[in-house]
Design an enzyme around this catalytic site. Structure first.
Site, short mmCIF file in Angstrom:
data_model
loop_
_atom_site.label_atom_id
_atom_site.label_comp_id
_atom_site.label_asym_id
_atom_site.label_seq_id
_atom_site.Cartn_x
_atom_site.Cartn_y
_atom_site.Cartn_z
N GLU A 1 16.56 8.45 7.13
CA GLU A 1 17.02 7.28 7.89
C GLU A 1 15.79 6.41 8.07
O GLU A 1 14.96 6.69 8.93
CB GLU A 1 17.58 7.70 9.26
N CYS B 1 15.73 -0.23 14.37
CA CYS B 1 15.92 -0.15 12.92
C CYS B 1 17.06 -1.06 12.49
O CYS B 1 17.00 -1.67 11.43
CB CYS B 1 16.17 1.29 12.49
P1 NDP Z 1 6.91 6.54 11.22
O1 NDP Z 1 7.42 6.60 9.83
O2 NDP Z 1 5.54 6.08 11.45
O3 NDP Z 1 7.03 7.96 11.92
C1 NDP Z 1 8.26 8.66 12.01
C2 NDP Z 1 7.99 10.12 12.26
O4 NDP Z 1 7.39 10.69 11.10
C3 NDP Z 1 7.03 10.37 13.42
O5 NDP Z 1 7.41 11.51 14.12
C4 NDP Z 1 5.73 10.58 12.68
O6 NDP Z 1 4.80 11.31 13.44
C5 NDP Z 1 6.20 11.37 11.50
N1 NDP Z 1 5.28 11.40 10.38
C6 NDP Z 1 4.22 10.59 10.12
N2 NDP Z 1 3.63 10.93 8.95
C7 NDP Z 1 4.33 11.97 8.46
C8 NDP Z 1 4.24 12.75 7.27
N3 NDP Z 1 3.30 12.53 6.34
N4 NDP Z 1 5.14 13.74 7.07
C9 NDP Z 1 6.12 13.95 7.98
N5 NDP Z 1 6.26 13.25 9.12
C10 NDP Z 1 5.38 12.26 9.36
O7 NDP Z 1 7.98 5.65 12.00
P2 NDP Z 1 7.92 5.16 13.51
O8 NDP Z 1 7.83 6.31 14.42
O9 NDP Z 1 6.90 4.07 13.61
O10 NDP Z 1 9.38 4.53 13.71
C11 NDP Z 1 9.70 3.22 13.38
C12 NDP Z 1 10.39 3.20 12.03
O11 NDP Z 1 11.55 4.02 12.08
C13 NDP Z 1 10.88 1.82 11.66
O12 NDP Z 1 10.63 1.59 10.29
C14 NDP Z 1 12.38 1.91 11.92
O13 NDP Z 1 13.14 1.00 11.17
C15 NDP Z 1 12.65 3.31 11.55
N6 NDP Z 1 13.87 3.80 12.18
C16 NDP Z 1 14.96 4.03 11.39
C17 NDP Z 1 16.15 4.40 11.96
C18 NDP Z 1 17.35 4.68 11.12
O14 NDP Z 1 18.27 5.32 11.62
N7 NDP Z 1 17.41 4.27 9.87
C19 NDP Z 1 16.30 4.55 13.41
C20 NDP Z 1 15.10 4.30 14.15
C21 NDP Z 1 13.93 3.93 13.53
P3 NDP Z 1 3.69 10.50 14.30
O15 NDP Z 1 4.42 9.45 15.09
O16 NDP Z 1 3.13 11.55 15.16
O17 NDP Z 1 2.76 9.89 13.30
#
Ligand code: NDP
Length: 491
Positions: free
Chosen positions: A235, A269
């Site tokens: 997602e 999102c």
């Molecule tokens: P990120 O992609 O930065 O992070 C998402 C999660 O992935 C966090 O828990 C992060 O940890 C973790 N993460 C980071 N690097 C890795 C890796 N290499 N492997 C596995 N996990 C990892 O997104 P954001 O938290 O900034 O969220 C915003 C984004 O999410 C926007 O693009 C938004 O559109 C999207 N989003 C999509 C939704 C949907 O349903 N389609 C709903 C809500 C948001 P950490 O934060 O600790 O780095």
């Protein structure tokens, strides 16, 4: 290289240190997955009715704790308390739906066995996968992971949840409420830390990963999961468009689209980032949006309608998009680059921005809205569909036109004469196309996403001729051949 062992959670509004959390390394993540694996048989063995009871009990605890959790969400992400409450209300509704519908959607059912299988009883059931790893973002720190967690649990899996580093406290609190409701078995556990902890979860012994976050991270998650062929649900980000037709209710459209773009400071999102408005109503629409956006109260105080930008690194991105739009000929009708006042960004409305501007091709994730004029609805559809994303969309038009337009949009979800309304309906699948990801949370599809279909064909009696045997004769083949030629002939 020094290893970071603690994660500091700060208020995005004030910078105040809220708490410190541990940074789990690979060994800690693997241990959490082992605990979840050990609890998997117990949880799966409870059956739909047993799990439903526990999940509804969890729901009661969440409702009891709603105000305290909303306050924590406000502190940690900066979102207004009422927005946090609304998020919890929706999350509770989804939990309730998943708990109550899992049996009907996933329970065993008989299916027709067909002519060739006339001696068989055919059935399909949807069994738990085992342990599901859920990786969540910070922008909707309960609603978004709940879309995976509730549905995965209701389907009979245990879950290890990695909340975003910007919402670790909320993620841990969510897990605590579950443990209070269900007890000590590691049915829902948490691992904390930065991206590395998420990466370790992808490489651990989980049976599926439910990821919500940015498209860039989604690609990394998918690559890590590919190493062990672990299935993954993605997602990811979006660049949602709204279309406004000449027969739209302009007051309603302006109100909804401004909220869709600016609500949660645009950190949604399925936030509206682009609006395509037909020429005939363009000026009237822009005037209405400008009036509403200009009144939005920004800040950290209780009356504020939008709070700070949660993730500091997003602020330069928002500024760059605004500057790029203006440098390429776009015009600001509300705010401008000066609206970026860290940690806040005040509403910005831009018009007539070239479609190849970064502000129209990349996710901005701030309280900005670009409104572009189109001559026809066909042009609006073409421009809306020209994005590499395909998450949500919105259409404002008379009923018949609106439904036809929504069907033509290459997105996973559309709302008509509203924004984001699809996310509030638990029975509707939620998810995107293209670089917004694949797979679905919510609804029956969301339950099936976390189950494996098991097909069983039971022999009720011996067929006169066994075609799946080396004892088969040419004579045995005659009847099925005749039947096939008769039933499947042309015309
Ligand atoms: P990120 O992609 O930065 O992070 C998402 C999660 O992935 C966090 O828990 C992060 O940890 C973790 N993460 C980071 N690097 C890795 C890796 N290499 N492997 C596995 N996990 C990892 O997104 P954001 O938290 O900034 O969220 C915003 C984004 O999410 C926007 O693009 C938004 O559109 C999207 N989003 C999509 C939704 C949907 O349903 N389609 C709903 C809500 C948001 P950490 O934060 O600790 O780095």
């Amino acid at each position: 290289m020094t290893t970071v062992t603690s994660l500091a959670s700060h208020s995005p509004a004030t910078g105040e240190l809220l708490a410190r959390y541990s940074v789990d390394d690979t060994a800690a993540v693997d241990a959490a997955v082992r605990r979840a694996r050990a609890a998997a048989d117990w949880w799966a063995g409870l059956g739909f009715a047993g799990r439903r009871g526990h999940l509804l009990h969890w729901k009661h605890v969440l409702v009891r704790e709603l105000d305290g959790m909303a306050e924590l969400m406000h502190q940690e992400t900066g979102k207004p308390v009422d927005d946090a409450r609304l998020e919890l209300i929706l999350s509770v509704d989804h939990l309730d739906w998943a708990a109550k519908h899992a049996s009907k959607v996933l329970g065993p059912r008989r299916v027709p066995s067909g002519l060739l299988g006339f001696n068989l009883a055919a059935s399909v059931s949807h069994l738990p996968l085992g342990v599901v790893g859920v990786i969540g973002p910070w922008n909707y720190p309960v609603f978004t992971p709940m879309g995976s967690i509730a549905y995965a649990l209701a389907a009979g899996n245990t879950v290890v949840f990695k909340p975003s580093e910007f919402a670790t406290g909320v993620g841990l609190r969510l897990v605590e409420t579950f443990v209070e409701a269900v007890g000590g078995q590691a049915v829902l556990g948490a691992v904390t830390g930065f991206g590395d902890a998420g990466a370790a979860l992808c490489r651990s012994d989980v049976d599926k990963v439910g990821f919500t976050g940015s498209t860039a991270t989604g690609k990394r998650v998918m690559a890590a999961c590919a190493e062990s062929l672990t299935p993954v649900l993605i997602e990811a980000g979006g660049k949602d468009a709204a279309i406004v037709a000449a027969d739209a209710d302009l007051d309603l459209a302006a109100d909804a689209i401004t909220f869709g773009a600016m609500g949660n400071a645009g950190q949604t999102c399925v936030g509206i980032e682009r609006a395509y408005v037909v020429d005939a109503v363009f000026d009237a629409f822009v005037e209405r949006v400008a009036a509403i956006a200009g009144r939005v109260r920004v800040g950290a105080e209780p009356r504020a309608q939008i709070g700070p930008i949660t993730m500091p690194s997003q602020i330069p991105v928002i500024r760059r998009h605004i500057e790029d739009a203006i440098a390429r000929g776009g015009r600001a009708v509300v705010g401008g680059p000066e609206s970026v006042r860290p940690p806040f960004v005040h509403p910005v409305v831009l018009v007539d921005v070239p479609e190849d501007s970064e502000s129209l091709t990349e996710e901005t994730f701030g309280p900005t809205l670009i409104i572009n004029r189109v001559r026809t609805l066909d042009e609006a559809v073409d421009r809306a569909n020209s994005s590499r994303y395909g998450l949500g969309s919105a259409v404002f038009a008379g009923r018949r036109t609106a439904v036809a337009l929504a069907d033509r949009l290459h997105t996973g979800m559309s709302s008509i004469n509203a924004v984001q309304s699809f996310a509030t309906v638990p029975s509707l699948p939620f998810g995107g196309t293209r670089e917004s990801g694949f797979g679905r949370i919510h609804g029956a599809d969301g339950l099936r996403e976390f189950a494996r279909p098991k097909a069983v064909a039971r022999t009720r009696f011996r067929a006169p001729a066994n075609l799946l045997s080396f004892a088969r004769t040419a004579r045995d083949m005659r009847i099925p051949l005749q039947l096939t030629r008769f039933l499947h002939k042309k015309g």
